[in-house]
Design a protein around this motif. Structure first.
Motif, mmCIF file in Angstrom:
data_model
loop_
_atom_site.group_PDB
_atom_site.id
_atom_site.type_symbol
_atom_site.label_atom_id
_atom_site.label_comp_id
_atom_site.label_asym_id
_atom_site.label_seq_id
_atom_site.Cartn_x
_atom_site.Cartn_y
_atom_site.Cartn_z
ATOM 1 N N GLY A 16 0.726 -1.107 0.056
ATOM 2 C CA GLY A 16 0.051 0.025 -0.132
ATOM 3 C C GLY A 16 0.833 1.423 -0.022
ATOM 4 N N VAL A 17 -0.039 2.365 0.233
ATOM 5 C CA VAL A 17 0.838 3.679 0.255
ATOM 6 C C VAL A 17 0.356 4.311 1.236
ATOM 7 C CG1 VAL A 17 1.036 5.955 -1.239
ATOM 8 C CG2 VAL A 17 1.259 3.444 -2.408
ATOM 9 N N VAL A 18 1.323 5.096 1.866
ATOM 10 C CA VAL A 18 0.833 6.071 3.104
ATOM 11 C C VAL A 18 0.696 7.380 2.746
ATOM 12 C CG1 VAL A 18 1.400 6.636 5.387
ATOM 13 C CG2 VAL A 18 1.909 4.283 4.524
ATOM 14 N N VAL A 19 -0.442 8.028 3.251
ATOM 15 C CA VAL A 19 -0.878 9.525 2.978
ATOM 16 C C VAL A 19 -0.224 10.100 3.957
ATOM 17 C CG1 VAL A 19 -2.757 11.125 2.786
ATOM 18 C CG2 VAL A 19 -3.164 8.810 1.963
ATOM 19 N N ASN A 20 0.793 10.956 3.728
ATOM 20 C CA ASN A 20 1.433 12.028 4.613
ATOM 21 C C ASN A 20 0.612 13.252 4.986
ATOM 22 O OD1 ASN A 20 3.822 10.778 5.530
ATOM 23 N ND2 ASN A 20 5.124 11.269 3.642
ATOM 24 N N GLU A 21 0.229 14.168 3.655
ATOM 25 C CA GLU A 21 -0.282 15.214 3.912
ATOM 26 C C GLU A 21 -1.093 15.733 2.733
ATOM 27 O OE1 GLU A 21 -1.886 17.413 5.628
ATOM 28 O OE2 GLU A 21 -0.701 17.598 7.104
ATOM 29 N N PHE A 22 -1.653 16.752 2.771
ATOM 30 C CA PHE A 22 -2.479 17.247 1.661
ATOM 31 C C PHE A 22 -2.182 18.823 1.308
ATOM 32 C CE2 PHE A 22 -4.801 14.298 4.084
ATOM 33 C CZ PHE A 22 -5.358 13.358 3.004
ATOM 34 N N PRO A 23 -1.956 19.202 0.022
ATOM 35 C CA PRO A 23 -1.768 20.269 -0.184
ATOM 36 C C PRO A 23 -3.208 21.281 -0.335
ATOM 37 C CG PRO A 23 -1.976 19.119 -2.344
ATOM 38 C CD PRO A 23 -1.916 18.193 -1.233
ATOM 39 N N SER A 24 -3.017 22.509 -0.484
ATOM 40 C CA SER A 24 -4.342 23.303 -0.182
ATOM 41 C C SER A 24 -5.050 22.836 -1.498
ATOM 42 C CB SER A 24 -3.670 24.912 -0.349
ATOM 43 O OG SER A 24 -5.133 25.609 -0.526
ATOM 44 N N GLY A 25 -6.588 22.694 -0.960
ATOM 45 C CA GLY A 25 -7.370 22.522 -2.321
ATOM 46 C C GLY A 25 -7.222 21.067 -2.528
ATOM 47 N N ASP A 71 -3.532 7.513 6.163
ATOM 48 C CA ASP A 71 -4.286 6.421 5.742
ATOM 49 C C ASP A 71 -3.443 5.488 4.868
ATOM 50 O OD1 ASP A 71 -6.729 6.931 6.931
ATOM 51 O OD2 ASP A 71 -7.444 8.130 5.157
ATOM 52 N N VAL A 72 -3.685 4.391 4.674
ATOM 53 C CA VAL A 72 -2.791 3.484 4.006
ATOM 54 C C VAL A 72 -3.764 3.195 2.726
ATOM 55 C CG1 VAL A 72 -1.665 1.298 3.521
ATOM 56 C CG2 VAL A 72 -1.309 2.662 5.564
ATOM 57 N N ILE A 73 -3.516 3.761 1.495
ATOM 58 C CA ILE A 73 -4.194 3.329 0.036
ATOM 59 C C ILE A 73 -3.971 2.058 -0.417
ATOM 60 C CG2 ILE A 73 -4.599 4.225 -2.145
ATOM 61 C CD1 ILE A 73 -3.792 6.842 -1.412
ATOM 62 N N VAL A 74 -4.792 1.307 -0.363
ATOM 63 C CA VAL A 74 -4.739 -0.051 -0.639
ATOM 64 C C VAL A 74 -5.255 -0.612 -2.174
ATOM 65 C CG1 VAL A 74 -4.708 -1.000 1.554
ATOM 66 C CG2 VAL A 74 -6.702 -0.848 0.255
ATOM 67 N N SER A 75 -6.168 0.192 -2.620
ATOM 68 C CA SER A 75 -6.645 -0.117 -3.900
ATOM 69 C C SER A 75 -7.104 1.264 -4.651
ATOM 70 C CB SER A 75 -7.610 -1.023 -4.058
ATOM 71 O OG SER A 75 -8.831 -0.565 -3.735
ATOM 72 N N LEU A 76 -7.166 1.344 -5.959
ATOM 73 C CA LEU A 76 -7.622 2.330 -6.771
ATOM 74 C C LEU A 76 -8.534 1.490 -7.943
ATOM 75 C CD1 LEU A 76 -7.154 5.639 -7.249
ATOM 76 C CD2 LEU A 76 -5.893 5.009 -9.357
ATOM 77 N N ASN A 77 -9.887 2.051 -8.025
ATOM 78 C CA ASN A 77 -10.720 1.676 -8.689
ATOM 79 C C ASN A 77 -10.716 0.015 -8.651
ATOM 80 O OD1 ASN A 77 -11.727 4.130 -9.523
ATOM 81 N ND2 ASN A 77 -10.441 3.887 -11.499
ATOM 82 N N ASP A 78 -10.803 -0.348 -7.487
ATOM 83 C CA ASP A 78 -10.601 -2.010 -7.287
ATOM 84 C C ASP A 78 -9.336 -2.786 -7.708
ATOM 85 O OD1 ASP A 78 -13.370 -1.911 -5.958
ATOM 86 O OD2 ASP A 78 -14.146 -1.989 -8.133
ATOM 87 N N THR A 79 -8.425 -2.131 -8.067
ATOM 88 C CA THR A 79 -6.978 -2.588 -8.544
ATOM 89 C C THR A 79 -5.937 -2.275 -7.232
ATOM 90 O OG1 THR A 79 -7.410 -1.960 -10.714
ATOM 91 C CG2 THR A 79 -4.956 -2.555 -10.078
ATOM 92 N N LEU A 80 -5.526 -3.445 -6.916
ATOM 93 C CA LEU A 80 -4.500 -3.409 -5.696
ATOM 94 C C LEU A 80 -3.389 -2.632 -5.944
ATOM 95 C CD1 LEU A 80 -4.581 -7.017 -4.436
ATOM 96 C CD2 LEU A 80 -6.041 -5.165 -3.661
ATOM 97 N N VAL A 81 -3.097 -1.703 -4.847
ATOM 98 C CA VAL A 81 -2.018 -0.819 -4.702
ATOM 99 C C VAL A 81 -0.925 -1.285 -4.017
ATOM 100 C CG1 VAL A 81 -1.088 1.571 -4.431
ATOM 101 C CG2 VAL A 81 -3.182 1.275 -5.358
ATOM 102 N N ASP A 82 0.469 -1.518 -4.568
ATOM 103 C CA ASP A 82 1.546 -2.204 -3.755
ATOM 104 C C ASP A 82 2.363 -1.114 -3.314
ATOM 105 O OD1 ASP A 82 0.461 -4.678 -4.002
ATOM 106 O OD2 ASP A 82 1.525 -5.178 -5.718
#
Length: 455
Positions: A255-264, A276-287
């Motif tokens: 997966g991929v860890v979300v660090n922070e968000f830019p403005s907007g 948050d740990v992103i584990v999939s995008l459109n049901d495709t697994l994210v490594d």
């Protein structure tokens, strides 16, 4: 291999570049200061030449190469296999992928056949074709050694949306190979040779190529508009660690860890949170990071994607949430993305905190003022990290790329060393603690999530 070379070689080109540089004016030695204004010491411009490779992608003369081959060039020439030489113009460059498109005025040219880099497997045979060290139209053979490699320093350091997902090969690649094709045994290009890892600057067994699927996406935009329009989620991300997986309740370290968000950020507006740990995008697994960058990069601004994350909510780990995020266009960045109450736990301000192995101090008021820190950016500054300790290599001091400022421990906001230590002391021994950290090094301050196992 010979049949493959016969099909590929006619579409490979040698790229020559020239750049005029202003030389430093000579020092007026031996002339008294009062007379120096009578003499003009105009520096003579110097002409610096470079070379690389490329390959023809259309019969009317569009050629794919590397951004770093043609960047800042005043003149670009192209030599074909039949020894014809053309002056080329730069159609567009993308520092984020190190891809560039150039054009020559010609017709009925031989072209290369595109492959699918997503189907490449480690161990596949490949050929690298190009012009290394001045030896034009050279072919070397090897295998795919690895995929998804990150290679800091290749893409433009000022490119904010750089995508690094290199194919590694042991086919010999040397200076001059940059921009040439890496092809499979069907004669299809599956990558653009771009870099080597070597202590000497020449081949040492490690070559890297840009996956052709990524390069082709950038190429299509460059040919159509001269620039790449890149879609983004509006998040700052990093690779997952074992501590991240344990903290949010993931069995697999993927997966991929979300660090922070830019403005907007549309991702933040949709409901994603730091950590948050992103584990999939459109049901495709994210490594890993580069995979997510490519998946999003192949979309267009305005499209919506479903992002699935795993997070910890209160004491409940393993919570899975999905959010629909409408992608936005990336800003133009010159395209021309911690034990009981023993001594180790009773550290006071300025002393080494035992569970994480860090020393923190309050941020001096004058420093906070000079740095123009808002209230949300004020915490405790890391002044020392125990070598080999839990936070070693995770947090940095002012002399090692910092200073880092800890803003929160798990969900507890901390502004003083005492608050920091109280928040750390409640973490069970051996558990993973989440730190929200602000780095004050550089002109733009970066926030990230750091997860450390306490002791």
């Amino acid at each position: 291999f010979a049949d493959v070379v016969d099909r590929v070689n006619p579409a490979v080109v040698a790229v020559g570049t020239g750049r005029r540089e202003r030389a430093t004016a000579p020092s007026p030695r031996g002339i008294p200061p009062e007379f120096r204004d009578f003499f003009r010491f105009s520096p003579e411009p110097r002409y610096r030449e470079g070379s690389g490779s490329g390959f023809i992608v259309s019969r009317d003369g569009y050629i794919l190469t590397n951004n770093h081959v043609v960047a800042d060039a005043d003149q670009v020439t192209v030599r074909l296999l039949d020894n014809r030489v053309f002056t080329a113009r730069v159609v567009g460059r993308d520092p984020n992928t190190d891809v560039a498109v150039i054009k020559i005025d010609a017709a009925n040219l031989p072209t290369i056949v595109f492959g699918n880099s997503d189907q490449v497997r480690i161990g596949d045979w490949v050929l690298a074709v190009g012009n290394p060290l001045g030896f034009t139209f050279t072919v070397t053979a090897g295998i795919i050694s690895a995929k998804g490699r990150r290679l800091d320093g290749l893409v433009d350091e000022n490119a904010r949306y750089a995508i690094q997902d290199f194919i590694q090969t042991d086919a010999a690649i040397n200076p001059g190979n940059s921009g040439g094709p890496l092809v499979n045994l069907n004669g299809e290009v599956i990558g653009i040779n771009s870099a080597i890892a070597s202590p000497t600057g020449t081949y040492a067994g490690y070559g890297f190529a840009i996956p052709i699927n990524l390069a082709r996406h950038a190429m299509d935009d460059l040919i159509a508009t001269g620039r790449v329009t890149r879609a983004i989620l509006g998040i700052q991300i990093r690779e997952i660690s074992p501590e991240d997986a344990e903290y949010v309740g993931l069995r697999d370290i993927r997966g991929v860890v979300v660090n922070e968000f830019p403005s907007g950020s549309p991702a933040r507006a949709a409901g994603l949170q730091p950590g948050d740990v992103i584990v999939s995008l459109n049901d495709t697994l994210v490594d890993h990071v580069a995979q997510l960058q490519q998946m999003v990069g192949f979309k267009r601004p305005g499209e919506s994607v479903r992002v699935t994350v795993v997070r910890k909510e209160g004491d409940r780990a393993g919570v899975r949430r999905s959010f629909d995020v409408r992608l936005i266009a990336a800003a133009d960045d010159d395209t021309s993305l911690a034990r009981g109450n023993d001594a180790r736990d009773s550290a006071k301000a300025g002393e080494m905190e035992g569970r994480l192995g860090v020393r923190v101090e309050p941020i001096p008021a004058d420093v906070a003022h000079r740095a123009r820190l808002s209230d949300d950016q004020r915490g405790v500054v890391v002044t020392d990290v125990e070598e080999g300790g839990p936070a070693w290599g995770r947090l940095v001091t002012p002399d090692r790329g910092g200073p880092d400022v800890v803003l929160a421990v798990n969900s507890t906001r901390v502004r003083t060393p005492e608050e920091f230590q109280r928040a750390v002391r409640v973490v069970p021994r051996g558990a993973v603690v989440q730190l929200r950290v602000l780095n004050l090094n550089g002109e733009s301050y970066q926030t990230r999530i750091v997860r450390v196992r306490s002791r």
